[in-house]
Design an enzyme around this catalytic site. Structure first.
Site, PDB file in Angstrom:
ATOM      1  N   CYS A 255       0.821  -1.214   0.000  1.00  0.00           N
ATOM      2  CA  CYS A 255       0.000   0.000   0.000  1.00  0.00           C
ATOM      3  C   CYS A 255       0.854   1.262   0.000  1.00  0.00           C
ATOM      4  O   CYS A 255       1.318   1.712   1.053  1.00  0.00           O
ATOM      5  CB  CYS A 255      -0.938  -0.016   1.204  1.00  0.00           C
ATOM      6  SG  CYS A 255      -1.986   1.435   1.271  1.00  0.00           S
TER       7      CYS A 255
ATOM      8  N   CYS B  83      -0.638   4.098   2.044  1.00  0.00           N
ATOM      9  CA  CYS B  83      -0.477   3.970   3.502  1.00  0.00           C
ATOM     10  C   CYS B  83       0.967   4.259   3.917  1.00  0.00           C
ATOM     11  O   CYS B  83       1.206   4.893   4.938  1.00  0.00           O
ATOM     12  CB  CYS B  83      -0.816   2.559   3.967  1.00  0.00           C
ATOM     13  SG  CYS B  83      -2.262   1.841   3.223  1.00  0.00           S
ATOM     14  N   ASP B  84       1.934   3.752   3.161  1.00  0.00           N
ATOM     15  CA  ASP B  84       3.312   3.712   3.655  1.00  0.00           C
ATOM     16  C   ASP B  84       4.312   4.570   2.882  1.00  0.00           C
ATOM     17  O   ASP B  84       5.452   4.732   3.329  1.00  0.00           O
ATOM     18  CB  ASP B  84       3.806   2.255   3.650  1.00  0.00           C
ATOM     19  CG  ASP B  84       2.944   1.379   4.545  1.00  0.00           C
ATOM     20  OD1 ASP B  84       2.498   1.878   5.602  1.00  0.00           O
ATOM     21  OD2 ASP B  84       2.688   0.217   4.195  1.00  0.00           O
TER      22      ASP B  84
END
Ligand code: NAP
Length: 313
Positions: free
Chosen positions: A135, A138-139
């Site tokens: 992701c 997300c990261d």
């Protein structure tokens, strides 16, 4: 006696919320079970540019929150838990084994989606969250000004790689062939980025780690020449497709194909078990779009509604 719901919808992606909107508007008071990742895969996306009705695009998580609000407006209830199994009863109703209390329903709509696939390398599990992720949204921001890699050649890989150019100093796009599978617009967008360096015909054979057990690089093998080399990087984003979330259906008798996707009766949301319906990516390895999942959620809802009407007659 526990309450027997008209319809329980398992999953809160586009398919699940659309099924909820339709069954709620039919006064069936659906109960939705959130699953592990409330909101589904679109919660890990940034801009959704191809969902009709949003000419300027819409943020993935925002689209999902909107769908949930729309479903709740008509009386949908949500329980934040995970269904672990479904048992058909002699009277034709279903018991849903759950991380909470058992649930009872006349019909079930399975909209559990699909999860990111991994390469299957030995130290993969330990590395998730330690420089290995699926992701970018997300990261990605955790890896500013360092080299990273994306594995894959589809739309997801191109989208992730393009997004990561906001943070990383360099993005290797490692693909096992010399041609991307991605749509032309996504491929051109990615390959046009200065920071993206495609690594063609290459398979990652090893994740290399530092003293703290975090990713420090990968070993890649050129599939044409057999040559092996190492790339120094801080994070690997794996974007090589998905696995349908059907493991919990093992003992239910719901028919799955050889890859684990639910088999629907063509052009419907029906499975081979009367009263169990399916919708979205859990039953679709071909289109896998937000809009097709939503459309299929509508089909499953209408099929469930008609099934219940027939029961009443
Ligand atoms: P995908 O289209 O199935 O692509 C998976 C990629 O991973 C392929 O390039 C494949 O290589 C590679 N791959 C698979 N297994 C591998 C392995 N074991 N080792 C190395 N590489 C491997 O999956 P996706 O990119 O997730 O896209 C799924 C669907 O969502 C598509 O329909 C796509 O159009 C859609 N999508 C749309 C958008 C958007 O429009 N915004 C964004 C993301 C995804 P090969 O090419 O050699 O098979």
């Amino acid at each position: 006696m526990p309450k027997t719901e008209n319809v329980i919808i398992i999953g809160t992606g586009c398919a699940g919320w659309t099924a909820a909107i339709y069954t709620a508007r039919a006064n069936l008071e659906p109960l939705v079970i959130s699953g592990e990742q409330p909101g589904g895969q679109l919660t890990t996306t940034t801009e959704v540019e191809n969902y009709p009705g949003f000419p300027g695009g819409i943020d993935g998580p925002e689209l999902m929150v909107n769908m949930q609000k729309q479903a709740e407006r008509f009386g949908t209830r949500v329980e934040y838990s995970m269904v672990t199994g479904i048992e058909k009863q002699e009277d034709g109703t279903f018991v849903l084994k759950n991380t909470g209390e058992d649930l009872h329903a006349k019909t079930v709509i399975i909209a559990t989606g699909a999860s990111p696939r991994h390469l299957g390398l030995p130290n993969e599990k330990e590395l998730i969250g330690r420089g290995l992720t699926s992701c970018a949204t997300c990261d990605g921001a955790f890896y500013p000004d360092v080299p990273v890699a994306v594995i894959g050649g589809g739309d997801s890989a191109c989208e992730e790689a393009t997004f990561l150019t906001r943070f990383a100093s360099k993005v290797y796009l490692i693909h096992r062939r010399d041609e991307l599978r991605a749509s032309k617009i996504m491929a051109d967008r990615a390959l046009g980025q200065e920071k993206i360096e495609p690594v063609w015909d290459s398979q990652v054979t090893e994740y290399l780690t530092d003293d703290e057990g975090k990713v420090r690089g990968v070993t890649i093998e050129n599939r044409k020449t057999g040559d092996k080399s190492e790339l120094d990087l801080k994070c690997v984003f794996v974007a090589i497709g998905h696995i349908p979330n059907t493991q919990f259906l093992e003992d239910t008798g719901v028919k799955l194909d050889e890859n684990g996707y639910i088999i629907q009766k063509p052009g419907t949301g029906k499975t081979d078990i009367a009263g169990i319906f399916a919708a979205g990516d859990v039953a679709d390895h071909v289109y896998r779009q937000a809009i097709t999942a939503a459309g299929n959620g509508c089909q499953a809802a209408l099929d469930a509604e008609r099934f219940l009407a027939d029961l009443d007659e």
